[in-house]
Every structure is written in C-alpha cells, then in structure tokens.
Write a protein that holds these residues in place. Structure first.
Motif, PDB file in Angstrom:
ATOM      1  N   HIS A  62       0.960  -1.083   0.044  1.00 27.18           N
ATOM      2  CA  HIS A  62      -0.046   0.122   0.063  1.00 27.18           C
ATOM      3  C   HIS A  62       0.912   1.091   0.147  1.00 27.18           C
ATOM      4  O   HIS A  62       1.737   1.370   1.013  1.00 27.18           O
ATOM      5  N   TYR A  64       1.008   5.340   0.040  1.00 25.86           N
ATOM      6  CA  TYR A  64       0.140   6.634   0.501  1.00 25.86           C
ATOM      7  C   TYR A  64       1.099   7.839   0.249  1.00 25.86           C
ATOM      8  O   TYR A  64       2.399   7.938   0.503  1.00 25.86           O
ATOM      9  N   GLU A  97      -2.949  10.648  -6.167  1.00 20.67           N
ATOM     10  CA  GLU A  97      -4.056   9.789  -6.920  1.00 20.67           C
ATOM     11  C   GLU A  97      -4.446  10.423  -8.148  1.00 20.67           C
ATOM     12  O   GLU A  97      -4.680   9.772  -9.217  1.00 20.67           O
ATOM     13  N   GLN A 117      -4.869  -0.976  -8.079  1.00 17.75           N
ATOM     14  CA  GLN A 117      -6.316  -0.432  -7.381  1.00 17.75           C
ATOM     15  C   GLN A 117      -5.943   0.284  -6.371  1.00 17.75           C
ATOM     16  O   GLN A 117      -5.167   0.506  -5.834  1.00 17.75           O
ATOM     17  N   GLY A 118      -7.261   1.347  -6.084  1.00 14.17           N
ATOM     18  CA  GLY A 118      -6.959   2.265  -4.962  1.00 14.17           C
ATOM     19  C   GLY A 118      -7.590   1.602  -3.873  1.00 14.17           C
ATOM     20  O   GLY A 118      -8.266   0.415  -3.780  1.00 14.17           O
ATOM     21  N   ARG A 119      -7.074   2.353  -2.494  1.00 13.19           N
ATOM     22  CA  ARG A 119      -7.522   1.453  -1.332  1.00 13.19           C
ATOM     23  C   ARG A 119      -9.149   1.872  -1.092  1.00 13.19           C
ATOM     24  O   ARG A 119      -9.371   3.216  -1.353  1.00 13.19           O
ATOM     25  N   GLN A 120      -9.603   0.945  -0.485  1.00 17.98           N
ATOM     26  CA  GLN A 120     -11.300   1.151  -0.107  1.00 17.98           C
ATOM     27  C   GLN A 120     -11.081   0.867   1.521  1.00 17.98           C
ATOM     28  O   GLN A 120     -11.177  -0.196   1.867  1.00 17.98           O
ATOM     29  N   THR A 144      -7.016   8.344  -1.025  1.00 10.82           N
ATOM     30  CA  THR A 144      -7.124   7.018  -0.645  1.00 10.82           C
ATOM     31  C   THR A 144      -5.684   6.190  -0.580  1.00 10.82           C
ATOM     32  O   THR A 144      -5.559   5.021   0.040  1.00 10.82           O
ATOM     33  N   TRP A 146      -2.977   3.988  -2.958  1.00 15.50           N
ATOM     34  CA  TRP A 146      -3.304   2.747  -4.120  1.00 15.50           C
ATOM     35  C   TRP A 146      -2.530   1.634  -3.502  1.00 15.50           C
ATOM     36  O   TRP A 146      -1.411   1.408  -2.890  1.00 15.50           O
ATOM     37  N   VAL A 174      -5.744   7.016 -10.736  1.00 12.49           N
ATOM     38  CA  VAL A 174      -6.219   6.260  -9.595  1.00 12.49           C
ATOM     39  C   VAL A 174      -7.457   6.927  -9.053  1.00 12.49           C
ATOM     40  O   VAL A 174      -8.486   6.264  -8.409  1.00 12.49           O
ATOM     41  N   ARG A 175      -7.543   8.238  -8.877  1.00 15.53           N
ATOM     42  CA  ARG A 175      -8.588   9.116  -8.159  1.00 15.53           C
ATOM     43  C   ARG A 175      -9.809   8.778  -9.111  1.00 15.53           C
ATOM     44  O   ARG A 175     -10.947   8.600  -8.713  1.00 15.53           O
ATOM     45  N   THR A 178     -11.281   5.155  -8.539  1.00 12.65           N
ATOM     46  CA  THR A 178     -11.617   5.080  -7.278  1.00 12.65           C
ATOM     47  C   THR A 178     -12.932   5.623  -7.179  1.00 12.65           C
ATOM     48  O   THR A 178     -13.752   5.142  -6.486  1.00 12.65           O
TER      49      THR A 178
END
Length: 198
Positions: A62, A64, A97, A117-120, A144, A146, A174-175, A178
């Motif tokens: 991950h 950030y 992002e 993918q982006g983080r959820q 978020t 990624w 990514v933004r 997401t």
C-alpha cells in the motif's frame, strides 16, 4: 505527473489484537531505515491480519502520498498524523492519486511493481485513527492511496525513488477509477471500459 517521487518512508507491521471484541489488525506500521526486500507478497517482515480483504498478490503493497498529511493535519487539527499513520507500506513525496494511473508500472527501489487499485478503507482505519468518519473522509476526498502488485522482486529503502516505467491506461487515474468504484451508480460506459482494462 513528475516521472519520479522520493520515498520518504518504508513501513512494516505485525498482527496485533488492538481492540477488545474486534478482529486483529496489522494497521500499525513502524518505519524501517535499513533496506527491505520486496517479494511477491509485499515487504518482508510486514503482515496482514485478514488476507480475504488485505494483502494478497494484487494488494501486496500500500502506497500513500506523504503530500496529503499536511492537509489532514490542518483539516482535523491533528499534529500526530505523519507518514506511516494510515497503515501504508510506502510513503512518497511527489505523487498523488490524480498523478498516477491504474496499470502504471513503477520501479520502486530495485523492484518493479504495478498499480492495481485504489484503497477502499474499512473500519480499522476509523479505529486506528480514533475518528469514526476517517474511512468516509478518505473516500470523500479521494485521498485513498493505492495498491501495487509485484512484477519483479527487489529491495527498497527510505531515500530511494519511485520511477514511472510504463503507463498503459493514461486516461484512468487512480482517483478517477476509485471514484467510479465507490459511487452508488457508475456510468454504464465507464463500467464497461473499466471491466475491459487488462
């Protein structure tokens, strides 16, 4: 997008029972100053508590943006929010992002990784930050972070650079992806295009 971002922190953590009557978590990460191996599962020495939703080949690392922390400190009035504070493995200055895209292939130290993918974020982010709205704020702001899958193992250390190698999906930041994933009703054409991205 600048082709390179400076790695300001590399972080690993162990599984802990942090909260009574809730599942364990490895969200608390500590900075590592020596070189760390990246293998196909992520950083050697790092752990995830629930591999059904965290970790795995497509969420091995991950990332950030350290650039977001100033905004969080100002918005929330919390000086304790610093790189590593959201459970990430890699924090950089220079990329956000909006600047990176799904499918980007990146040299991370001597490893090669790909944005998957982006983080959820889930309830663990809320619990860890002691802010019950934190996961929602991540989604609302688009800040978020990624995930990467690892294409070729290598080593990474704080002070290395992340360098863009290839961008196959330049229209899908990514933004943007997401936001499409987290909206209640995704546009049909966007859903079709996203479903067909390699």
């Amino acid at each position: 997008m600048t082709p390179e971002a400076r790695i300001v922190g590399v972080f690993v953590g162990a599984v802990e029972n942090r909260w009574p009557e809730k599942p364990p978590s490895a969200i608390r990460k500590s900075a590592v100053e020596e070189p760390v191996e990246i293998n196909f599962s992520g950083l050697v020495g790092d752990a995830q508590a629930d591999l059904n939703v965290h970790g795995g080949l497509d969420k091995a690392l991950h990332h950030y943006s350290a650039d977001h922390y100033r905004s969080w400190r100002m918005e929330l009035g919390r000086e304790d929010l610093v790189p590593g504070g959201f459970g990430e493995n890699i924090s950089t200055s220079g990329w956000t992002e909006e600047a990176v895209c799904i499918g980007d292939i990146v040299a991370l130290g001597s490893a090669t990784v790909q944005i998957s993918q982006g983080r959820q974020p889930c309830w663990k982010l809320n619990a860890y930050t002691e802010n019950e709205r934190m996961a929602w704020l991540f989604q609302k702001t688009g800040r978020t972070g990624w995930y990467y899958r690892v294409l070729a193992p290598g080593m990474v250390i704080q002070g290395d650079v992340a360098t863009l190698i290839e961008r196959p999906c330049r229209e899908w930041s990514v933004r943007r992806v997401t936001a499409a994933r987290l909206t209640r009703v995704v546009a049909i054409e966007e859903a079709k295009t996203l479903a067909e991205l390699p």
